[in-house]
Design a protein around this motif. Structure first.
Motif, PDB file in Angstrom:
ATOM      1  N   GLU A 144       0.821  -1.221   0.000  1.00 25.95           N
ATOM      2  CA  GLU A 144       0.000   0.000   0.000  1.00 25.95           C
ATOM      3  C   GLU A 144       0.849   1.262   0.000  1.00 25.95           C
ATOM      4  O   GLU A 144       0.487   2.260  -0.631  1.00 25.95           O
ATOM      5  CB  GLU A 144      -0.900  -0.048   1.244  1.00 25.95           C
ATOM      6  N   LYS A 153     -11.114  -7.861   0.283  1.00 24.99           N
ATOM      7  CA  LYS A 153     -11.618  -6.553   0.695  1.00 24.99           C
ATOM      8  C   LYS A 153     -10.489  -5.533   0.785  1.00 24.99           C
ATOM      9  O   LYS A 153     -10.686  -4.339   0.508  1.00 24.99           O
ATOM     10  CB  LYS A 153     -12.326  -6.672   2.047  1.00 24.99           C
ATOM     11  N   THR A 154      -9.275  -5.981   1.160  1.00 26.77           N
ATOM     12  CA  THR A 154      -8.158  -5.045   1.280  1.00 26.77           C
ATOM     13  C   THR A 154      -7.837  -4.391  -0.059  1.00 26.77           C
ATOM     14  O   THR A 154      -7.400  -3.233  -0.100  1.00 26.77           O
ATOM     15  CB  THR A 154      -6.913  -5.779   1.803  1.00 26.77           C
ATOM     16  N   CYS A 188     -10.242  -4.070  -2.486  1.00 24.57           N
ATOM     17  CA  CYS A 188     -11.445  -3.285  -2.806  1.00 24.57           C
ATOM     18  C   CYS A 188     -11.379  -1.886  -2.177  1.00 24.57           C
ATOM     19  O   CYS A 188     -11.861  -0.909  -2.764  1.00 24.57           O
ATOM     20  CB  CYS A 188     -12.696  -4.016  -2.336  1.00 24.57           C
ATOM     21  N   VAL A 189     -10.798  -1.788  -0.985  1.00 23.96           N
ATOM     22  CA  VAL A 189     -10.684  -0.497  -0.311  1.00 23.96           C
ATOM     23  C   VAL A 189      -9.936   0.503  -1.193  1.00 23.96           C
ATOM     24  O   VAL A 189     -10.327   1.675  -1.312  1.00 23.96           O
ATOM     25  CB  VAL A 189      -9.971  -0.665   1.046  1.00 23.96           C
ATOM     26  N   HIS A 190      -8.863   0.062  -1.828  1.00 23.85           N
ATOM     27  CA  HIS A 190      -8.082   0.937  -2.697  1.00 23.85           C
ATOM     28  C   HIS A 190      -8.681   1.010  -4.097  1.00 23.85           C
ATOM     29  O   HIS A 190      -8.567   2.028  -4.778  1.00 23.85           O
ATOM     30  CB  HIS A 190      -6.642   0.448  -2.775  1.00 23.85           C
ATOM     31  N   THR A 198     -17.821  -3.513  -1.306  1.00 20.89           N
ATOM     32  CA  THR A 198     -17.423  -3.904   0.051  1.00 20.89           C
ATOM     33  C   THR A 198     -16.215  -3.104   0.529  1.00 20.89           C
ATOM     34  O   THR A 198     -15.914  -3.091   1.720  1.00 20.89           O
ATOM     35  CB  THR A 198     -17.077  -5.396   0.100  1.00 20.89           C
ATOM     36  N   GLY A 199     -15.528  -2.420  -0.392  1.00 17.78           N
ATOM     37  CA  GLY A 199     -14.369  -1.637  -0.002  1.00 17.78           C
ATOM     38  C   GLY A 199     -14.688  -0.252   0.505  1.00 17.78           C
ATOM     39  O   GLY A 199     -13.783   0.466   0.959  1.00 17.78           O
ATOM     40  N   LEU A 200     -15.950   0.143   0.450  1.00  9.07           N
ATOM     41  CA  LEU A 200     -16.331   1.473   0.921  1.00  9.07           C
ATOM     42  C   LEU A 200     -16.426   1.502   2.446  1.00  9.07           C
ATOM     43  O   LEU A 200     -16.601   0.475   3.092  1.00  9.07           O
ATOM     44  CB  LEU A 200     -17.642   1.900   0.275  1.00  9.07           C
ATOM     45  N   ARG A 201     -16.380   2.726   2.989  1.00 10.30           N
ATOM     46  CA  ARG A 201     -16.128   2.887   4.432  1.00 10.30           C
ATOM     47  C   ARG A 201     -17.279   2.438   5.322  1.00 10.30           C
ATOM     48  O   ARG A 201     -17.075   2.037   6.450  1.00 10.30           O
ATOM     49  CB  ARG A 201     -15.789   4.351   4.732  1.00 10.30           C
ATOM     50  N   SER A 259     -21.709   1.974   0.769  1.00 11.46           N
ATOM     51  CA  SER A 259     -21.758   0.807  -0.113  1.00 11.46           C
ATOM     52  C   SER A 259     -23.078   0.737  -0.858  1.00 11.46           C
ATOM     53  O   SER A 259     -23.122   0.487  -2.073  1.00 11.46           O
ATOM     54  CB  SER A 259     -21.544  -0.475   0.702  1.00 11.46           C
TER      55      SER A 259
END
Length: 1167
Positions: free
Chosen positions: A676, A720-721, A723-725, A765-768, A773
């Motif tokens: 990251e 998911k890690t 998807c967050v980015h 699913t990566g949204l806060r 979402s």
């Protein structure tokens, strides 16, 4: 033995009629009548005298063969009431016959009679005393030891082959008995006789080998020796269970449900390698006896004697001897003493010493084969190496040869593989040659060495010399692959294997290449980096000057090889960095200088150039892009934004703590480069941009789009890690915006659009938080739902609906909605429910408009089924009511337009699976109803009214579907399975609704259930039996409580002609008893049948008594009548059986039914 009164004339008449029938079959003259005559003999009561007369007197070989078959069929059927003397007499006759006719030229008749004797011996195995078995085997032993001559010796060995085959569960014949019987027979033979048979075979071989070696021509003893070797091989192939690896003499537990299938072979291997684990009790026979040395000496002597006769290598005795030698290489387990492997090493060295001449020197062996020598010996040598590699560690494997040669076994393996690869390079052909087969076997040998049994991924360590050998081999392999790729560049043949082989088809071979590469990873990675650099430089040099196709094909091949070396396949999980890669390069402390980073970076920089339109047009062909997308999908799963910097799951012998600490430091060092806070997000952005470019800039490239939509993009949203980015990238937002608001991606195949929609929704699913979402999904799908609503609200919809572009738009929208629905998760469930809710009325309009357009109707129904499947478990009562009411309206509309369209007459004319495409909507309806059923299994909060509505809509759907399901349609597996799955599920949940079905629907369900009970698919039969159990147990419990239960459906009625029609339970009691007693079925179904039969009997006790009395009265034999009466009484009374339907009572009845069928089924089936 006792038979029916018959004189010689009658026996001769029977024989002549039988011979005529057999001749007619062979000459195709009136075959139906001839077949009936042949079958009638085996189906008649006690035909043994006639059969024996035919065997002893007929001059027609096929008649004797069929007579033997008739003895078998009748004896197995009537075994339960044959006297003990008659049973023994039948076996003795068969054994005597084959011994007396040992010189007969009709070998297939002899084999059949031997097989019959073996089957009858097994049928009575648990009944015969030890003394009776010894009496049978005494005459067999006398024959095998050669007392009665060579021909009888050969016959005796053949009989034992038949016997061993019959007692092995995987090759035994069907007898209509439970698996417990077969397992008991198998266990008894293994413990008490199998080793004895092996010793007899060895003695037989010893008795004839001197004669064979001394003779200058073919002698009859060769047949005996070949048969003895074949029997020994068959015994070693036995699936040993009772004494395998049993420490301290403790026997392993018996699994009576095992089918006897060997599980030693790893799924990725192309070559068979069966491990032999007979246990310590076999040590004296196989290890200490010296028989292995004898076998190697005999084969070596014969090989030397016939060295000038090329055909000898393929003659039966040579083939059997080599197979046995190869099988000895697979010995493992407790047969070897606990002496730190010394005995096993000595055993393997002895074998390897005998095998070396088959494969060394490799160049001379290869040249001889090219000059006409048979390749069979060389291939068996490769198989022996595979077996040895499977039972040893790399260090032991390599050490074996060093005691007799200046190099290790790994070096020999490498040299042999190199020679095979050179042969492939020199003789490249589309047809499979000996070198193809050898390559596959040797690749499996490397796999066995580098992935030891029980290891979790990665490579075991090779000794230094082995690493050097792997280095040379991998370099040659890559050279060969690049040469093949380059040669294929201008191959215009449409059937070119290299050009048209899919990536998945080559995956197996490439995975083995990767293991070899990882064994020498410190060489492999810089080597691949150099090859890529050379090709990249060459591309830039020739760009615009000469045709770059050769270089592009080489890059295609390099990308596939490198992808396999750097990363493993995920198979549904996130793959870790291969342990071999983590374990090396520990001195490379700077992340950007790490060889993995350098190689990956050079590839990424190259593929990033595809974003440039000019480079794309001149360099990045669709075929090259396929390899690029495949590589990015595989590589990104492991390296992009890794969640951890080391992998502790993989364990390998030979790694000490210091080395593990170094590898941990190394992996953490270079993985941080892809993380990251370094280059991870930049690389992710490049991959997304390339993905979008391939979807837009390569229209019509179906396979390329498949790789992008089904492999690369789904791989990015798996974690998911990531998807967050991902959702924070401008490139991902551009892709989502193009999907949601632009027409560009509508040119994709509609199924690809469904996958793309699923991927984009999953990225939410990566949204806060939850609201973000859901809002993301609303923004993504809102335009599509609005567009669909807009289309459906047009006044001229009916006029324009049949235009191709409108149909395409509607189909794409439905596929996108379906993709989003299939991605439903708790985090986005609310938005996906709103998406479906917004188009419910529009869907009804579309169903009305496109009622004659099958493809649209199917897509619509599939979307509804998937949406309901994803939503139903989350919905509260109000939302559930909305869904249920909508489904009711949908079914009503479908019913009004489609029942007349699909006729039963058309279904009978279906000729192929392709013609059933128009019935896909039926399957979608079945799935929708099944999904609605699942609500009651997970949610008990619904009120009574909602539950009633649910059951009504499900049964309304059943009313619609059942008239469309004909017996012809039920012959198609997918539709059949879906229908009976729904039917059994519904009857188990809503049995009370059966009484509310109209007579037509009820009669149809009755017919389909009866059809299903007699289906050849055991899963279908099991579902039908569960449905019957549910119906009968419901009726029984309801009537006990003073209620009507199934009402008139159970009571029966009078038809318009005045005939009384039995109720459903009476009919199925008849049908189930008929099946169990007189028809063929899998014994696996007996327990399910018992569960259905018990409540049927309790509901219809009077009918059961009547049927039982009828069966008893049919038996003319008083003994059989008494046995049947006792068996029927025990069925419903033994084991403390009661009239309750609890779990314990069901288990008791299962045991009762098993015993009942063993006792009476044989003689009841006698005609």
């Amino acid at each position: 033995m006792q038979g029916r009164p018959s004189d010689l004339a009658h026996l001769q008449s029977t024989m002549h009629a039988f011979e005529l029938a057999c001749n007619s079959i062979q000459m195709h003259v009136n075959p139906a009548a001839a077949e009936a005559t042949i079958l009638s003999l085996g189906q008649s009561p006690r035909p043994y005298q006639a059969c024996q007369f035919i065997l002893e007197n007929s001059l027609v070989a096929n008649a004797r063969f069929q007579a033997a078959a008739a003895i078998r069929d009748a004896a197995i059927r009537e075994w339960g009431f044959l006297a003990a003397d008659d049973r023994r007499s039948l076996i003795s006759f068969c054994l005597r016959f084959v011994m007396q006719h040992a010189c007969s030229p009709e070998g297939y008749v002899q084999a059949k009679v031997s097989s019959v004797a073996a089957q009858l011996m097994k049928r009575g195995w648990l009944d015969f005393t030890a003394a009776e078995k010894e009496e049978f085997f005494h005459q067999v032993k006398q024959a095998i030891l050669g007392i009665h001559g060579v021909d009888v010796q050969f016959t005796g060995i053949n009989f034992l082959e038949s016997l061993v085959s019959e007692f092995s569960p995987s090759t035994s014949t069907v007898m209509g008995l439970p698996r417990e019987f077969h397992e008991q027979c198998r266990s008894s033979l293994e413990l008490d006789y199998l080793k004895t048979f092996y010793c007899w075979a060895q003695d037989a071989a010893l008795s004839v080998t001197n004669r064979i070696i001394e003779s200058d021509s073919a002698v009859p003893e060769v047949r005996v020796c070949t048969a003895a070797l074949r029997l020994k091989l068959q015994i070693l192939n036995w699936d040993f269970r009772d004494n395998t690896n049993a420490a301290g003499g403790v026997r392993s537990s018996i699994n009576v449900f095992s089918a006897g299938v060997r599980h030693d072979n790893d799924s990725f291997k192309r070559s068979e390698c069966i491990l032999v684990k007979p246990g310590a009790s076999w040590r004296d026979v196989l290890i200490s006896s010296g028989h292995i040395g004898w076998l190697l000496s005999v084969y070596g002597a014969l090989r030397q004697k016939f060295s000038c006769e090329g055909f000898w290598l393929d003659c039966p005795i040579a083939v059997s001897a080599r197979k046995l030698i190869v099988q000895f290489c697979s010995l493992t387990g407790t047969i070897f003493p606990s002496d730190e492997g010394q005995t096993q090493e000595h055993h393997l060295l002895q074998l390897l010493s005998g095998i070396i001449p088959w494969i060394d020197p490799p160049d001379a062996i290869s040249k001889a084969i090219e000059n006409g020598k048979s390749e069979s010996e060389m291939l068996d040598g490769c198989r022996a190496l595979l077996s040895i590699a499977t039972v040893t560690t790399p260090f032991v494997f390599d050490k074996l040869l060093k005691s007799i040669r200046p190099f290790g076994t790994v070096s020999l393996l490498s040299n042999l593989m190199c020679e095979v690869v050179r042969n492939l390079m020199a003789n490249y052909t589309e047809e499979e040659t000996w070198s193809w087969v050898a390559r596959d076997i040797l690749l499996d040998t490397w796999t066995a060495l580098l992935v030891p049994v029980g290891a979790i991924g990665g490579n075991a360590l090779l000794p230094p010399e082995g690493i050097n050998a792997a280095t040379s081999l991998f370099a040659l392999i890559v050279e060969a692959e690049l040469k093949a790729a380059s040669a294929s560049a201008f191959n215009d043949e449409s059937d070119s294997d290299y050009l048209h082989a899919s990536i998945s088809a080559m995956d197996e071979r490439l995975s083995s290449y990767a293991l070899i590469a990882r064994a020498a990873i410190d060489f492999t990675i810089p080597f691949l980096t150099r090859l890529f650099s050379e090709r990249f430089a060459r591309l830039h040099q020739v760009r615009g000057i000469t045709d770059p196709t050769e270089t592009l094909e080489e890059l295609y091949s390099l990308l596939l090889i490198t992808g396999h070396v750097l990363a493993d396949e995920g198979e549904g999980e996130t793959p870790s960095v291969p342990r071999a890669i983590q374990s090396y390069f520990v001195d490379s402390l700077e992340a950007d200088k790490h060889p993995i980073v350098v190689l990956s970076g050079s590839i990424l920089r190259f593929v990033e150039q595809s974003l440039d339109p000019e480079m794309r047009a001149s360099v990045f062909s669709p075929r090259l892009m396929e390899a690029v997308i495949w590589f990015l999908a595989r590589w990104s799963c492991t390296y992009v934004l890794p969640t951890e910097t080391s992998n502790g799951n993989n364990c390998y012998s030979g790694h000490d703590d210091e080395h593990q600490l170094d590898s941990h430091h190394s992996s953490k060092d270079f993985l941080s480069f892809f993380g990251e806070y370094n280059q991870g997000k930049l690389m992710l952005n490049i991959i997304v941009r390339i993905s979008m470019m391939t979807l837009i800039s390569y229209p019509g490239e179906k396979y390329l789009q498949v790789l992008t939509c089904y492999q690369l993009l789904p791989a990015l949203v798996r974690r998911k890690t990531i998807c967050v980015h991902l959702v924070a990238l401008d490139s991902w937002r551009d892709l989502a915006n193009a999907f949601a608001n632009e027409r560009t991606l509508f040119s994709l195949n509609s199924a690809h659009q469904r996958s793309l929609a699923q991927t984009l929704v999953l990225s939410a699913t990566g949204l806060r938080n939850l609201e973000a979402s859901n809002q993301y999904v609303r923004n993504l799908m809102g335009q599509m739902t609005a567009y669909l609503v807009e289309i459906c609200s047009k006044n001229d919809l009916k006029n324009v609906s049949q235009q191709p572009d409108v149909i395409l738009s509607v189909s794409c929208l439905l596929e996108r909605l379906r993709g989003a629905a299939s991605a439903s998760e708790p985090r986005t469930q609310k938005a996906i429910y709103e998406m479906g809710f917004a188009v419910l009325n529009s869907l009804l309009i579309l169903l009305e408009v496109y009622k004659h357009e099958f493809s649209v109707v199917y897509l619509l129904l599939k979307f509804v089924a998937d949406w309901v499947d994803g939503q139903i478990v989350y919905l509260e009562a109000p939302e559930t009511a909305v869904v249920v009411n909508f489904c009711m309206h949908l079914l009503q509309l479908y019913s009004s337009h489609n029942i007349g369209k699909i006729s039963l007459s058309s279904s009978s004319s279906l000729l192929s699976e392709a013609n059933t495409e128009k019935y896909k909507d039926l399957r979608a309806l079945l799935q929708l109803l099944r999904n609605l059923c699942s609500k009651d299994l997970v949610d008990f909060s619904l009120g009574e009214a909602a539950d009633t509505n649910m059951s009504q809509v499900i049964y309304f759907g059943l009313h619609i579907v059942t008239p469309l399901i004909s017996s012809d349609l039920l012959k198609y597996p997918k539709l059949c399975h879906d229908y009976f799955s729904l039917l059994s599920h519904m009857l188990e949940i809503y049995p009370e609704m059966v009484a509310q079905l109209n007579s037509e629907a009820f009669a149809h369900i009755l017919r389909t259930l009866d059809f299903g009970i007699h289906h050849q698919d055991t899963e279908v039969v099991d579902m039908c039996l569960r449905a019957l159990k549910a119906l009968a147990s419901y009726h029984y419990k309801e009537t006990l409580a003073g209620k009507v239960g199934l009402g008139l459906h159970a009571a029966g009625c009078t038809d318009p002609d005045g005939k009384f029609q039995e109720g459903i339970l009476s009919q199925f009691l008849h049908s189930l008893l008929q099946l169990l007693l007189f028809e063929d079925y899998s014994t696996d179904l007996v327990s399910a049948a018992a569960d259905a039969l018990l409540p049927l009997i309790l509901c219809e006790q009077g009918l059961y008594q009547k049927l039982g009395n009828e069966l008893i009265e049919r038996q003319a034999n008083p003994t059989l009548r008494s046995r049947l009466a006792n068996a029927l009484r025990s069925l419903t009374s033994s084991n403390q059986l009661s009239s309750t339907l609890d779990r314990m009572n069901y288990q008791r009845f299962r045991k009762n039914l098993h015993n009942f069928l063993i006792e009476v089924r044989g003689f009841l089936r006698t005609v």
